[in-house]
Design a protein around this motif. Sequence first.
Motif, PDB file in Angstrom:
ATOM      1  N   ALA A 134      90.051  82.589  56.737  1.00 12.70           N
ATOM      2  CA  ALA A 134      89.187  82.621  55.559  1.00 12.70           C
ATOM      3  C   ALA A 134      89.083  81.221  54.939  1.00 12.70           C
ATOM      4  O   ALA A 134      87.997  80.770  54.568  1.00 12.70           O
ATOM      5  N   GLY A 135      90.214  80.533  54.865  1.00 12.43           N
ATOM      6  CA  GLY A 135      90.197  79.161  54.342  1.00 12.43           C
ATOM      7  C   GLY A 135      89.370  78.234  55.198  1.00 12.43           C
ATOM      8  O   GLY A 135      88.632  77.384  54.693  1.00 12.43           O
ATOM      9  N   PHE A 136      89.468  78.397  56.514  1.00 14.81           N
ATOM     10  CA  PHE A 136      88.687  77.553  57.415  1.00 14.81           C
ATOM     11  C   PHE A 136      87.200  77.864  57.312  1.00 14.81           C
ATOM     12  O   PHE A 136      86.360  76.958  57.341  1.00 14.81           O
ATOM     13  N   ALA A 137      86.846  79.131  57.163  1.00 14.31           N
ATOM     14  CA  ALA A 137      85.431  79.501  57.009  1.00 14.31           C
ATOM     15  C   ALA A 137      84.836  78.847  55.762  1.00 14.31           C
ATOM     16  O   ALA A 137      83.700  78.363  55.782  1.00 14.31           O
ATOM     17  N   THR A 138      85.593  78.827  54.685  1.00 18.47           N
ATOM     18  CA  THR A 138      85.113  78.187  53.457  1.00 18.47           C
ATOM     19  C   THR A 138      84.971  76.687  53.652  1.00 18.47           C
ATOM     20  O   THR A 138      83.974  76.091  53.245  1.00 18.47           O
ATOM     21  N   LEU A 139      85.971  76.073  54.288  1.00 21.47           N
ATOM     22  CA  LEU A 139      85.891  74.632  54.552  1.00 21.47           C
ATOM     23  C   LEU A 139      84.650  74.315  55.382  1.00 21.47           C
ATOM     24  O   LEU A 139      83.911  73.379  55.087  1.00 21.47           O
ATOM     25  N   TRP A 140      84.404  75.090  56.406  1.00 18.76           N
ATOM     26  CA  TRP A 140      83.234  74.918  57.291  1.00 18.76           C
ATOM     27  C   TRP A 140      81.943  74.983  56.476  1.00 18.76           C
ATOM     28  O   TRP A 140      81.083  74.119  56.579  1.00 18.76           O
ATOM     29  N   THR A 141      81.820  76.018  55.670  1.00 15.51           N
ATOM     30  CA  THR A 141      80.610  76.199  54.862  1.00 15.51           C
ATOM     31  C   THR A 141      80.400  75.031  53.910  1.00 15.51           C
ATOM     32  O   THR A 141      79.306  74.475  53.819  1.00 15.51           O
ATOM     33  N   TYR A 142      81.449  74.657  53.196  1.00 14.31           N
ATOM     34  CA  TYR A 142      81.304  73.595  52.206  1.00 14.31           C
ATOM     35  C   TYR A 142      81.095  72.246  52.879  1.00 14.31           C
ATOM     36  O   TYR A 142      80.355  71.401  52.356  1.00 14.31           O
ATOM     37  N   HIS A 143      81.699  72.032  54.029  1.00 15.67           N
ATOM     38  CA  HIS A 143      81.477  70.783  54.773  1.00 15.67           C
ATOM     39  C   HIS A 143      79.980  70.601  55.047  1.00 15.67           C
ATOM     40  O   HIS A 143      79.419  69.545  54.779  1.00 15.67           O
ATOM     41  N   TRP A 144      79.356  71.651  55.587  1.00 10.78           N
ATOM     42  CA  TRP A 144      77.942  71.525  55.945  1.00 10.78           C
ATOM     43  C   TRP A 144      77.045  71.465  54.723  1.00 10.78           C
ATOM     44  O   TRP A 144      76.011  70.799  54.749  1.00 10.78           O
ATOM     45  N   ARG A 145      77.434  72.108  53.648  1.00  8.15           N
ATOM     46  CA  ARG A 145      76.675  71.943  52.401  1.00  8.15           C
ATOM     47  C   ARG A 145      76.716  70.492  51.947  1.00  8.15           C
ATOM     48  O   ARG A 145      75.723  69.954  51.473  1.00  8.15           O
ATOM     49  N   SER A 146      77.872  69.874  52.094  1.00 11.80           N
ATOM     50  CA  SER A 146      78.016  68.476  51.685  1.00 11.80           C
ATOM     51  C   SER A 146      77.252  67.536  52.601  1.00 11.80           C
ATOM     52  O   SER A 146      76.611  66.600  52.142  1.00 11.80           O
ATOM     53  N   VAL A 147      77.312  67.801  53.901  1.00  6.93           N
ATOM     54  CA  VAL A 147      76.692  66.893  54.866  1.00  6.93           C
ATOM     55  C   VAL A 147      75.183  67.115  54.970  1.00  6.93           C
ATOM     56  O   VAL A 147      74.403  66.168  54.910  1.00  6.93           O
ATOM     57  N   ILE A 148      74.763  68.351  55.105  1.00  3.68           N
ATOM     58  CA  ILE A 148      73.337  68.639  55.320  1.00  3.68           C
ATOM     59  C   ILE A 148      72.563  68.689  54.010  1.00  3.68           C
ATOM     60  O   ILE A 148      71.487  68.109  53.883  1.00  3.68           O
ATOM     61  N   ASP A 149      73.120  69.385  53.020  1.00  3.13           N
ATOM     62  CA  ASP A 149      72.410  69.560  51.752  1.00  3.13           C
ATOM     63  C   ASP A 149      72.740  68.476  50.733  1.00  3.13           C
ATOM     64  O   ASP A 149      72.255  68.523  49.608  1.00  3.13           O
ATOM     65  N   ALA A 150      73.585  67.528  51.117  1.00  4.15           N
ATOM     66  CA  ALA A 150      73.975  66.396  50.271  1.00  4.15           C
ATOM     67  C   ALA A 150      74.634  66.834  48.961  1.00  4.15           C
ATOM     68  O   ALA A 150      74.555  66.134  47.954  1.00  4.15           O
ATOM     69  N   GLU A 151      75.300  68.000  48.987  1.00  5.38           N
ATOM     70  CA  GLU A 151      76.101  68.392  47.825  1.00  5.38           C
ATOM     71  C   GLU A 151      77.373  67.560  47.849  1.00  5.38           C
ATOM     72  O   GLU A 151      77.988  67.405  48.904  1.00  5.38           O
TER      73      GLU A 151
END
Length: 162
Positions: A129-146
């Motif tokens: 579950a922790g890794f799934a959240t990290l994955w999601t937030y990583h791509w939000r930061s990289v792709i969506d520039a959050e």
Amino acid sequence: MSPPLSLPAHLRLRPASWRLFWSLELPAKAFTPWWCLLHDRMGHRSWLNRIVPDKVPSPLCALCGVDAEDLYHFVVGCPLKADYWRDVVFLLSLQDLLPSSLAIWTALTSFCSLDMVELDDDALVALGAGFATLWTYHWRSVIDAEPWIPSAVFNMVQHDHH
């Protein structure tokens, strides 16, 4: 630091470990990133820089900007992600079992502690579950520039996985 892996991806987990993996009571969204990690099929910047250098001109981590983002750095090696994991491990009261980034890496890639004791289902579900959240937030930061905001990513893991 490169991923401390010495076996090919298809030999890392025994068949019993794969059965355990697929039997874990994880949300569906948690299986895909973890499967990608276990098969070294994650789009980290070092790999992307090699295959599409015109789109990813640098192997440097998009979050910290300091080190090349290999698989290990993507998951636990980035200082921002190491801080995230430290907070998650503390939240889950797993600091004795997972005292370091290497211990978390070992648990995610072998389902074992550093001394090669198999982790129980509850610990694995929490890590997944922790890794799934990290994955999601990583791509939000990289792709969506959050921006990577530690409190936001930590709140997200608490909200998504109680």
